[in-house]
Design a protein around this motif. Structure first.
Motif, mmCIF file in Angstrom:
data_model
loop_
_atom_site.group_PDB
_atom_site.id
_atom_site.type_symbol
_atom_site.label_atom_id
_atom_site.label_comp_id
_atom_site.label_asym_id
_atom_site.label_seq_id
_atom_site.Cartn_x
_atom_site.Cartn_y
_atom_site.Cartn_z
ATOM 1 N N GLN A 23 30.061 32.083 50.693
ATOM 2 C CA GLN A 23 29.015 32.941 50.146
ATOM 3 C C GLN A 23 29.700 34.200 49.618
ATOM 4 O O GLN A 23 30.477 34.834 50.322
ATOM 5 N N VAL A 24 29.409 34.535 48.376
ATOM 6 C CA VAL A 24 30.016 35.665 47.690
ATOM 7 C C VAL A 24 28.921 36.679 47.388
ATOM 8 O O VAL A 24 27.831 36.305 46.943
ATOM 9 N N GLN A 25 29.227 37.947 47.623
ATOM 10 C CA GLN A 25 28.296 39.030 47.317
ATOM 11 C C GLN A 25 28.901 39.868 46.194
ATOM 12 O O GLN A 25 29.970 40.444 46.347
ATOM 13 N N LEU A 26 28.223 39.905 45.033
ATOM 14 C CA LEU A 26 28.702 40.690 43.895
ATOM 15 C C LEU A 26 28.336 42.158 44.069
ATOM 16 O O LEU A 26 27.289 42.490 44.621
ATOM 17 N N TYR B 61 45.725 43.277 40.524
ATOM 18 C CA TYR B 61 44.505 43.045 39.766
ATOM 19 C C TYR B 61 43.431 42.338 40.582
ATOM 20 O O TYR B 61 42.503 41.770 40.039
ATOM 21 N N GLN B 62 43.540 42.380 41.867
ATOM 22 C CA GLN B 62 42.615 41.673 42.745
ATOM 23 C C GLN B 62 41.198 42.231 42.636
ATOM 24 O O GLN B 62 40.982 43.437 42.639
ATOM 25 N N LEU B 63 40.211 41.344 42.533
ATOM 26 C CA LEU B 63 38.799 41.721 42.458
ATOM 27 C C LEU B 63 38.136 41.739 43.833
ATOM 28 O O LEU B 63 37.121 42.397 44.022
ATOM 29 N N LEU B 64 38.717 40.991 44.773
ATOM 30 C CA LEU B 64 38.163 40.903 46.121
ATOM 31 C C LEU B 64 38.155 42.288 46.768
ATOM 32 O O LEU B 64 39.157 42.970 46.800
ATOM 33 N N GLY B 65 36.987 42.689 47.231
ATOM 34 C CA GLY B 65 36.850 43.980 47.892
ATOM 35 C C GLY B 65 36.198 45.033 47.018
ATOM 36 O O GLY B 65 35.582 45.956 47.527
ATOM 37 N N SER B 66 36.329 44.903 45.700
ATOM 38 C CA SER B 66 35.689 45.886 44.821
ATOM 39 C C SER B 66 34.615 45.226 43.951
ATOM 40 O O SER B 66 33.477 45.669 43.917
ATOM 41 N N PHE B 67 34.966 44.158 43.264
ATOM 42 C CA PHE B 67 34.023 43.445 42.401
ATOM 43 C C PHE B 67 33.124 42.515 43.211
ATOM 44 O O PHE B 67 31.959 42.335 42.907
ATOM 45 N N PHE B 68 33.685 41.930 44.258
ATOM 46 C CA PHE B 68 32.920 41.042 45.129
ATOM 47 C C PHE B 68 33.470 41.089 46.537
ATOM 48 O O PHE B 68 34.614 41.487 46.763
ATOM 49 N N PRO C 122 23.756 43.684 32.777
ATOM 50 C CA PRO C 122 25.077 43.249 33.227
ATOM 51 C C PRO C 122 25.203 41.730 33.327
ATOM 52 O O PRO C 122 24.261 41.041 33.701
ATOM 53 N N VAL C 123 26.380 41.245 32.945
ATOM 54 C CA VAL C 123 26.707 39.820 33.016
ATOM 55 C C VAL C 123 28.138 39.706 33.523
ATOM 56 O O VAL C 123 29.021 40.445 33.079
ATOM 57 N N VAL C 124 28.376 38.792 34.462
ATOM 58 C CA VAL C 124 29.720 38.565 34.968
ATOM 59 C C VAL C 124 30.536 37.865 33.875
ATOM 60 O O VAL C 124 30.157 36.779 33.422
ATOM 61 N N PRO C 125 31.647 38.467 33.442
ATOM 62 C CA PRO C 125 32.495 37.824 32.436
ATOM 63 C C PRO C 125 33.161 36.559 32.990
ATOM 64 O O PRO C 125 33.467 36.479 34.184
ATOM 65 N N GLY C 126 33.387 35.597 32.112
ATOM 66 C CA GLY C 126 34.043 34.360 32.525
ATOM 67 C C GLY C 126 35.403 34.593 33.152
ATOM 68 O O GLY C 126 35.779 33.916 34.106
ATOM 69 N N VAL C 127 36.153 35.556 32.633
ATOM 70 C CA VAL C 127 37.479 35.842 33.190
ATOM 71 C C VAL C 127 37.363 36.337 34.633
ATOM 72 O O VAL C 127 38.256 36.091 35.447
ATOM 73 N N CYS C 128 36.258 36.999 34.968
ATOM 74 C CA CYS C 128 36.055 37.447 36.347
ATOM 75 C C CYS C 128 35.726 36.283 37.274
ATOM 76 O O CYS C 128 36.050 36.320 38.459
ATOM 77 N N VAL C 129 35.097 35.248 36.749
ATOM 78 C CA VAL C 129 34.862 34.036 37.537
ATOM 79 C C VAL C 129 36.210 33.423 37.910
ATOM 80 O O VAL C 129 36.440 33.054 39.062
ATOM 81 N N LEU C 130 37.126 33.343 36.936
ATOM 82 C CA LEU C 130 38.464 32.817 37.221
ATOM 83 C C LEU C 130 39.199 33.717 38.218
ATOM 84 O O LEU C 130 39.885 33.231 39.123
ATOM 85 N N GLY C 131 39.054 35.027 38.073
ATOM 86 C CA GLY C 131 39.675 35.963 39.011
ATOM 87 C C GLY C 131 39.113 35.824 40.412
ATOM 88 O O GLY C 131 39.851 35.914 41.401
ATOM 89 N N LEU C 132 37.828 35.585 40.510
ATOM 90 C CA LEU C 132 37.182 35.384 41.800
ATOM 91 C C LEU C 132 37.757 34.147 42.489
ATOM 92 O O LEU C 132 38.118 34.186 43.667
#
Length: 130
Positions: A29-32, A6-13, A47-57
């Motif tokens: 530095q993070v690029q969305l 379920y990793q977001l690194l590489g696709s979401f940011f 678009p808004v970044v969901p809170g759960v995605c902040v935790l995933g990040l």
């Protein structure tokens, strides 16, 4: 199924730049990716970044830094001061402090855009599990 599935690194940011890590502290530095499929439903046209995605990040960044899988156990504090819009705020600064406590990794993180605080989250990840 591994937690890495379920990793977001590489696709979401992606990680654009990082300061030299201090003991138990990261500043990156993070690029969305404003074109990620998630934003088609959250929310179309605004678009808004969901809170759960902040935790995933935060989890993905710590997993990469520590080279171990993590599982969120608690989110003891979350404060969202402004919505994170990936179109107008694609470049963010993530600061994460962490301490190891037995099998738990306590963390406190914040996200900023151009020195404006957007959110703070804190909690614990489990670092050793079956």
């Amino acid at each position: 199924m591994r937690t890495n599935d379920y990793q977001l690194l590489g696709s979401f940011f992606t990680l654009a730049d990082a300061e030299a890590p201090e003991p138990n502290r990261l500043r990156l530095q993070v690029q969305l990716n404003a074109h990620h499929a998630l934003f088609a439903g959250h929310f179309p046209g605004q678009p808004v970044v969901p809170g759960v995605c902040v935790l995933g990040l935060v989890k993905d960044v710590l997993q990469q830094h520590l080279a171990k899988e993590l599982l969120l156990r608690t989110c003891s504090n979350s404060k969202f001061l402004r919505p994170i819009d990936p179109i107008t705020m694609p470049a963010l600064t993530l600061t994460v402090g962490y301490t190891q406590r037995d099998f738990l990794l306590d963390f406190a993180a914040s996200i900023q855009h151009e020195h404006q605080l957007l959110c703070r989250v804190a909690g614990s990840f489990q670092s050793d599990f079956l």
